[in-house]
Design a protein around this motif. Structure first.
Motif, mmCIF file in Angstrom:
data_model
loop_
_atom_site.group_PDB
_atom_site.id
_atom_site.type_symbol
_atom_site.label_atom_id
_atom_site.label_comp_id
_atom_site.label_asym_id
_atom_site.label_seq_id
_atom_site.Cartn_x
_atom_site.Cartn_y
_atom_site.Cartn_z
ATOM 1 N N GLN A 1 -59.524 13.082 -16.640
ATOM 2 C CA GLN A 1 -58.870 13.046 -17.956
ATOM 3 C C GLN A 1 -57.527 12.312 -17.901
ATOM 4 O O GLN A 1 -56.717 12.552 -17.017
ATOM 5 C CB GLN A 1 -58.626 14.459 -18.493
ATOM 6 N N GLN B 1 -52.719 13.499 -29.238
ATOM 7 C CA GLN B 1 -53.777 13.068 -28.321
ATOM 8 C C GLN B 1 -53.691 13.867 -27.021
ATOM 9 O O GLN B 1 -54.692 14.329 -26.483
ATOM 10 C CB GLN B 1 -53.634 11.555 -28.058
ATOM 11 N N GLU C 1 -57.420 11.191 -37.582
ATOM 12 C CA GLU C 1 -58.770 10.597 -37.541
ATOM 13 C C GLU C 1 -58.689 9.078 -37.658
ATOM 14 O O GLU C 1 -59.404 8.359 -36.968
ATOM 15 C CB GLU C 1 -59.639 11.162 -38.686
ATOM 16 N N LEU D 1 -57.684 7.740 -34.401
ATOM 17 C CA LEU D 1 -58.786 7.786 -33.427
ATOM 18 C C LEU D 1 -59.797 6.658 -33.660
ATOM 19 O O LEU D 1 -60.476 6.217 -32.737
ATOM 20 C CB LEU D 1 -59.491 9.148 -33.501
ATOM 21 N N ASP D 2 -59.885 6.195 -34.909
ATOM 22 C CA ASP D 2 -60.828 5.118 -35.240
ATOM 23 C C ASP D 2 -60.339 3.740 -34.779
ATOM 24 O O ASP D 2 -61.127 2.800 -34.705
ATOM 25 C CB ASP D 2 -61.041 5.049 -36.768
ATOM 26 N N GLY E 1 -62.362 2.828 -31.702
ATOM 27 C CA GLY E 1 -62.462 4.240 -31.309
ATOM 28 C C GLY E 1 -61.951 4.501 -29.898
ATOM 29 O O GLY E 1 -62.334 5.493 -29.257
ATOM 30 N N LEU E 2 -61.047 3.623 -29.449
ATOM 31 C CA LEU E 2 -60.484 3.730 -28.100
ATOM 32 C C LEU E 2 -60.035 5.146 -27.720
ATOM 33 O O LEU E 2 -60.371 5.657 -26.653
ATOM 34 C CB LEU E 2 -59.295 2.745 -28.007
ATOM 35 N N ARG F 1 -60.914 7.918 -28.933
ATOM 36 C CA ARG F 1 -61.995 8.909 -28.913
ATOM 37 C C ARG F 1 -62.804 8.798 -27.627
ATOM 38 O O ARG F 1 -63.197 9.794 -27.045
ATOM 39 C CB ARG F 1 -62.998 8.645 -30.053
ATOM 40 N N THR F 2 -63.053 7.559 -27.229
ATOM 41 C CA THR F 2 -64.066 7.350 -26.184
ATOM 42 C C THR F 2 -63.475 7.140 -24.790
ATOM 43 O O THR F 2 -64.162 7.345 -23.801
ATOM 44 C CB THR F 2 -64.936 6.125 -26.526
ATOM 45 N N GLN F 3 -62.199 6.700 -24.739
ATOM 46 C CA GLN F 3 -61.665 6.363 -23.413
ATOM 47 C C GLN F 3 -60.630 7.382 -22.942
ATOM 48 O O GLN F 3 -59.531 7.034 -22.513
ATOM 49 C CB GLN F 3 -61.110 4.936 -23.430
ATOM 50 N N THR F 4 -61.008 8.645 -23.055
ATOM 51 C CA THR F 4 -60.064 9.708 -22.715
ATOM 52 C C THR F 4 -60.091 10.075 -21.225
ATOM 53 O O THR F 4 -59.296 10.887 -20.785
ATOM 54 C CB THR F 4 -60.349 10.979 -23.553
ATOM 55 N N SER F 5 -61.014 9.460 -20.491
ATOM 56 C CA SER F 5 -61.098 9.733 -19.048
ATOM 57 C C SER F 5 -61.238 8.453 -18.252
ATOM 58 O O SER F 5 -61.777 7.459 -18.756
ATOM 59 C CB SER F 5 -62.326 10.585 -18.733
#
Ligand SMILES: N[C@@H](CCC(=O)N[C@@H](CS)C(=O)NCC(=O)O)C(=O)O
Length: 254
Positions: free
Chosen positions: A35, A211, A233, A236-237, A241-242, A244-248
């Motif tokens: 993470q 975040q 939101e 996050l879009d 959607g960086l 949202r999707t690149q949290t790890s």
């Protein structure tokens, strides 16, 4: 800076323009399962995306100060841009703005630069210290033993109480924290982003705190009907959607 060779890289800006950047590397924190939990690094991640710049992301463990000794300080984010080593998210934003003037602006000119500095101070001095203690206990189990002990002792020294005690009253304490966000909420009723019609660095500053909260905890900081939930939101879009999707980090890295 021996480990970082400057090389030219062609990257596409968000409007299709070609931006030439020296190699960019961002050092940021990684939890045990990958993470990306450094809130200040999220400011830089969003700023790089805004500028259309791609960076290599290097994972650092919070207790491993030897890994970032090259920067002559002990915190992340650190951006390495060619021969330049820049710690501190605010300094990095200023660096990106002046080094890449043809890419979309992070501040929207001198006036916006000044106002973003105010937002940076507001979030750093008034908001972080009121939210971090409520969620700090949730971070420790995300870390390996050494990092967990390091961060626990940092937080307990800073906030003067055991983590469990800090979190004990969070259902009540969050109400006061939400109230602190009223200036941003008022702005968001009149415009879609803190910076106006479009997102810019001031948005990334406030967003980084939410975040971070979302990555380290399942505790709901914002109520569903809050105007700031809709803004979050929208954040996050951004950039496909960086956030949202690149949290790890990928599982193999670090
Ligand atoms: N003012 C700095 C603050 C950086 C900071 O506190 N970073 C945290 C991670 S989000 C850190 O590296 N903490 C490690 C430590 O305190 O040992 C900035 O804006 O970048």
């Amino acid at each position: 800076m021996g480990g970082h060779r400057a090389r030219q890289a062609e990257v596409a800006g968000p409007h299709g323009q070609a931006l030439t950047a020296l190699s960019l590397t961002l050092f940021e924190l990684r939890a045990r399962d990958g993470q990306r939990y450094s809130q200040f690094s999220w400011r830089t991640t969003m700023a790089l995306a805004h500028k259309g710049l791609k960076a290599e992301h290097k994972a650092v463990r919070v207790s491993d100060k030897a890994a970032i000794a090259f920067s002559s300080q002990d915190k992340v984010p650190i951006l390495v841009d060619g021969k330049d080593v820049i710690p501190d998210s605010w300094r990095i934003a200023e660096h990106l703005e002046s080094r890449y003037p043809d890419a979309p602006s992070l501040f929207g000119g001198e006036t916006g630069h000044g106002l973003a500095r105010f937002i940076n101070a507001w979030v750093d001095r008034m908001l972080i210290g009121r939210l971090v203690p409520l969620l700090a206990a949730d971070i420790v189990p995300m870390l390996d033993e050494t990092d967990g002990l390091y961060l626990r002792s940092q937080f307990e020294r800073f906030f003067g109480k055991p983590l469990a005690e800090l979190a004990a009253a969070r259902e009540q304490d969050i109400v006061a924290f939400r109230k602190l966000l009223d200036p941003a909420r008022a702005a968001m009723r009149a415009q879609p982003f803190l910076s106006g019609a479009n997102p810019a660095y001031a948005d990334y500053i406030l967003f980084s705190l939410l975040q971070w909260a979302h990555i380290v905890s399942t505790f709901e900081v914002l109520e569903p009907k809050d105007a700031l939930t809709a803004w979050r939101e929208r954040m996050l879009d951004l950039f496909g959607g960086l956030a949202r999707t690149q949290t790890s980090f990928p599982a193999t890295e670090g």
